[in-house]
Design a protein around this motif. Structure first.
Motif, mmCIF file in Angstrom:
data_model
loop_
_atom_site.group_PDB
_atom_site.id
_atom_site.type_symbol
_atom_site.label_atom_id
_atom_site.label_comp_id
_atom_site.label_asym_id
_atom_site.label_seq_id
_atom_site.Cartn_x
_atom_site.Cartn_y
_atom_site.Cartn_z
ATOM 1 N N PHE A 105 0.849 -1.185 0.000
ATOM 2 C CA PHE A 105 0.000 0.000 0.000
ATOM 3 C C PHE A 105 0.889 1.241 0.000
ATOM 4 C CE2 PHE A 105 -2.160 3.299 2.648
ATOM 5 C CZ PHE A 105 -3.174 3.611 1.753
ATOM 6 N N LEU A 106 0.659 2.128 -0.958
ATOM 7 C CA LEU A 106 1.450 3.353 -1.047
ATOM 8 C C LEU A 106 0.682 4.516 -0.455
ATOM 9 C CD1 LEU A 106 2.330 1.710 -3.982
ATOM 10 C CD2 LEU A 106 4.007 3.545 -3.740
ATOM 11 N N GLY A 107 1.258 5.128 0.550
ATOM 12 C CA GLY A 107 0.648 6.268 1.216
ATOM 13 C C GLY A 107 1.259 7.577 0.757
ATOM 14 N N SER A 108 1.457 8.483 1.709
ATOM 15 C CA SER A 108 1.960 9.819 1.388
ATOM 16 C C SER A 108 2.563 10.436 2.636
ATOM 17 C CB SER A 108 0.811 10.698 0.877
ATOM 18 O OG SER A 108 1.167 12.062 0.900
ATOM 19 N N SER A 109 3.525 11.324 2.442
ATOM 20 C CA SER A 109 4.162 11.975 3.594
ATOM 21 C C SER A 109 3.201 12.891 4.341
ATOM 22 C CB SER A 109 5.381 12.784 3.131
ATOM 23 O OG SER A 109 5.011 13.750 2.166
ATOM 24 N N CYS A 110 2.047 13.204 3.739
ATOM 25 C CA CYS A 110 1.090 14.081 4.410
ATOM 26 C C CYS A 110 0.386 13.400 5.573
ATOM 27 C CB CYS A 110 0.068 14.632 3.425
ATOM 28 S SG CYS A 110 -1.113 13.400 2.847
ATOM 29 N N ILE A 111 0.650 12.108 5.789
ATOM 30 C CA ILE A 111 0.062 11.407 6.937
ATOM 31 C C ILE A 111 0.632 11.905 8.261
ATOM 32 C CG2 ILE A 111 -0.385 9.314 5.612
ATOM 33 C CD1 ILE A 111 2.131 8.145 7.195
ATOM 34 N N TYR A 112 1.788 12.555 8.205
ATOM 35 C CA TYR A 112 2.451 12.969 9.443
ATOM 36 C C TYR A 112 1.865 14.280 9.978
ATOM 37 C CZ TYR A 112 5.919 9.339 8.659
ATOM 38 O OH TYR A 112 6.536 8.129 8.478
ATOM 39 N N PRO A 113 1.934 14.486 11.297
ATOM 40 C CA PRO A 113 1.408 15.728 11.882
ATOM 41 C C PRO A 113 2.075 16.966 11.279
ATOM 42 C CG PRO A 113 1.828 14.115 13.604
ATOM 43 C CD PRO A 113 2.390 13.537 12.341
ATOM 44 N N LYS A 114 1.299 18.045 11.196
ATOM 45 C CA LYS A 114 1.782 19.274 10.564
ATOM 46 C C LYS A 114 3.051 19.796 11.225
ATOM 47 C CE LYS A 114 0.409 23.970 9.282
ATOM 48 N NZ LYS A 114 -0.716 24.892 9.066
ATOM 49 N N PHE A 115 3.114 19.728 12.551
ATOM 50 C CA PHE A 115 4.256 20.292 13.261
ATOM 51 C C PHE A 115 5.123 19.218 13.914
ATOM 52 C CE2 PHE A 115 1.085 23.771 13.246
ATOM 53 C CZ PHE A 115 1.814 24.688 12.515
ATOM 54 N N ALA A 116 5.171 18.056 13.310
ATOM 55 C CA ALA A 116 6.024 16.987 13.826
ATOM 56 C C ALA A 116 7.487 17.390 13.711
ATOM 57 C CB ALA A 116 5.784 15.698 13.044
ATOM 58 N N SER A 117 8.304 16.861 14.606
ATOM 59 C CA SER A 117 9.738 17.121 14.550
ATOM 60 C C SER A 117 10.299 16.634 13.216
ATOM 61 C CB SER A 117 10.448 16.398 15.698
ATOM 62 O OG SER A 117 9.985 16.853 16.946
ATOM 63 N N GLN A 118 11.331 17.310 12.756
ATOM 64 C CA GLN A 118 11.966 16.951 11.492
ATOM 65 C C GLN A 118 13.352 16.368 11.751
ATOM 66 O OE1 GLN A 118 10.438 17.517 8.421
ATOM 67 N NE2 GLN A 118 8.620 18.248 9.493
ATOM 68 N N PRO A 119 13.774 15.387 10.945
ATOM 69 C CA PRO A 119 13.019 14.726 9.876
ATOM 70 C C PRO A 119 11.934 13.803 10.428
ATOM 71 C CG PRO A 119 15.137 13.655 10.159
ATOM 72 C CD PRO A 119 15.146 14.856 11.062
ATOM 73 N N LEU A 120 10.985 13.459 9.571
ATOM 74 C CA LEU A 120 9.812 12.696 9.970
ATOM 75 C C LEU A 120 10.149 11.214 10.123
ATOM 76 C CD1 LEU A 120 7.381 14.424 7.461
ATOM 77 C CD2 LEU A 120 7.338 14.715 9.951
ATOM 78 N N ARG A 121 10.071 10.737 11.334
ATOM 79 C CA ARG A 121 10.317 9.329 11.608
ATOM 80 C C ARG A 121 8.996 8.557 11.588
ATOM 81 N NH1 ARG A 121 15.261 8.231 13.674
ATOM 82 N NH2 ARG A 121 14.473 6.346 14.692
ATOM 83 N N GLU A 122 9.055 7.289 11.252
ATOM 84 C CA GLU A 122 7.855 6.466 11.119
ATOM 85 C C GLU A 122 6.998 6.478 12.386
ATOM 86 O OE1 GLU A 122 10.646 4.754 7.968
ATOM 87 O OE2 GLU A 122 10.858 5.532 10.004
ATOM 88 N N GLU A 123 7.637 6.550 13.545
ATOM 89 C CA GLU A 123 6.879 6.492 14.799
ATOM 90 C C GLU A 123 6.132 7.783 15.123
ATOM 91 O OE1 GLU A 123 11.321 6.800 16.077
ATOM 92 O OE2 GLU A 123 10.161 5.895 14.455
#
Length: 308
Positions: A105-123
């Motif tokens: 299943f191919l998703g998208s990086s937009c699944i992550y919270p808007k203000f999540a720490s960078q870089p975006l980790r899977e958890e």
């Protein structure tokens, strides 16, 4: 996954699906099931049920989705959540019913919270609020991830989920009303050069940071993971570095050979401030991106320069 195994690529005419098909062919795979949206409406549960019962694919790449840029996501929220949920629900469930050996299943990086720490980790998934402009699309994709994990937990289905960063490449969408930023920039600069316009107007401040992966690199990573990854959860696919929209615009301007001015319309939304994927999990598995942004954009420009 053997060379003669029956492989269904849902969305094979889109940028992602067509790249996966090209890469599979390059690697010697040849037994494909390919249906256009006119031939098979993946939103139609009865049609999808009959398709899987008749065709019995062994491996499934679920790359079909209703996609678009910030304007489209913000304007057609109901369409984005409904159509993507229907596509996913039908394909994932019928893959289970018909004993598909493995589904991606191919998703998208937009699944992550808007203000999540960078870089975006899977958890970081589900640890904060989403970007409002594409929340319905993101929620649909999150549902797809959880659906794959749930079928794995309950039935032992070998369904995996991957999260690509921003993509570009052959068969991209260049419609200025619903395209993503890079193809939109290419079209704007190519058109401005042809018409002799003295300025190109770009939405937002130019400050947001974005990461860009060539579709051919994504396809190579997807096939690598189909062969080498069999766990629940998600795997980010990206290059591990980003660029500001302003610097991206300057790069595209240079590649196109446009000599006018860049003007940022700061009354328009920026979207998420930054979206950089942490790709350490993927790198540790043994895969790294190969195509640089300059190489990739130059290649795409040569392919589309006479279209606009």
């Amino acid at each position: 996954m053997q060379k003669s195994d029956k492989i269904y690529i849902a969305g094979h005419r889109g940028m992602v699906g067509s790249a996966i098909l090209r890469e599979l062919k390059n690697q010697g795979y040849h037994n494909f099931i390919l249906k256009t949206s006119e031939e098979l409406d993946l939103r139609d549960s009865h049609a999808v049920m009959n398709f899987f019962k008749d065709e019995r694919p062994e491996y499934v790449f679920l790359a079909a989705a209703k996609v678009g840029g910030i304007i489209a996501n913000n304007s057609y929220k109901a369409d984005f959540i409904y159509e993507n949920l229907m596509i996913q629900n039908n394909v994932i469930h019928q893959s289970h019913i018909n004993n598909v050996k493995k589904l991606m299943f191919l998703g998208s990086s937009c699944i992550y919270p808007k203000f999540a720490s960078q870089p975006l980790r899977e958890e970081y998934l589900l640890t904060g609020e989403l970007e409002p402009t594409n929340e319905p699309y993101a929620i649909a994709k999150i549902a797809g991830i959880k659906m794959c994990d749930s079928y794995r937990d309950q039935y032992g289905s070998n369904f995996i989920s991957v999260m690509p960063t921003n993509l570009y490449g052959p068969n991209d969408n260049y419609d200025l009303n619903n395209s993503h930023v890079l193809p939109a920039l290419l079209r704007k600069f190519i058109t401005a050069k042809r018409l002799g316009d003295r300025e190109v107007i770009i939405w937002g401040t130019g400050k947001p940071l974005r990461e860009f992966l060539h579709a051919d690199d994504l396809a190579n990573a997807c096939i690598f993971l189909m062969k080498n990854y069999d766990e629940k959860g998600i795997v980010n696919i990206g290059v591990g570095e980003d660029i500001s929209i302003s610097d991206l615009a300057k790069l595209v301007k240079k590649i196109v050979g446009y000599d006018g001015n860049i003007v940022f319309d700061e009354t328009k939304p920026d979207g998420t401030p930054r979206k950089l994927m942490d790709v350490s999990k993927l790198n540790a598995l043994g895969w790294n991106a190969r195509i640089t942004l300059t190489e990739g954009v130059s290649e795409v420009f040569q392919a589309v320069k006479d279209k606009f």
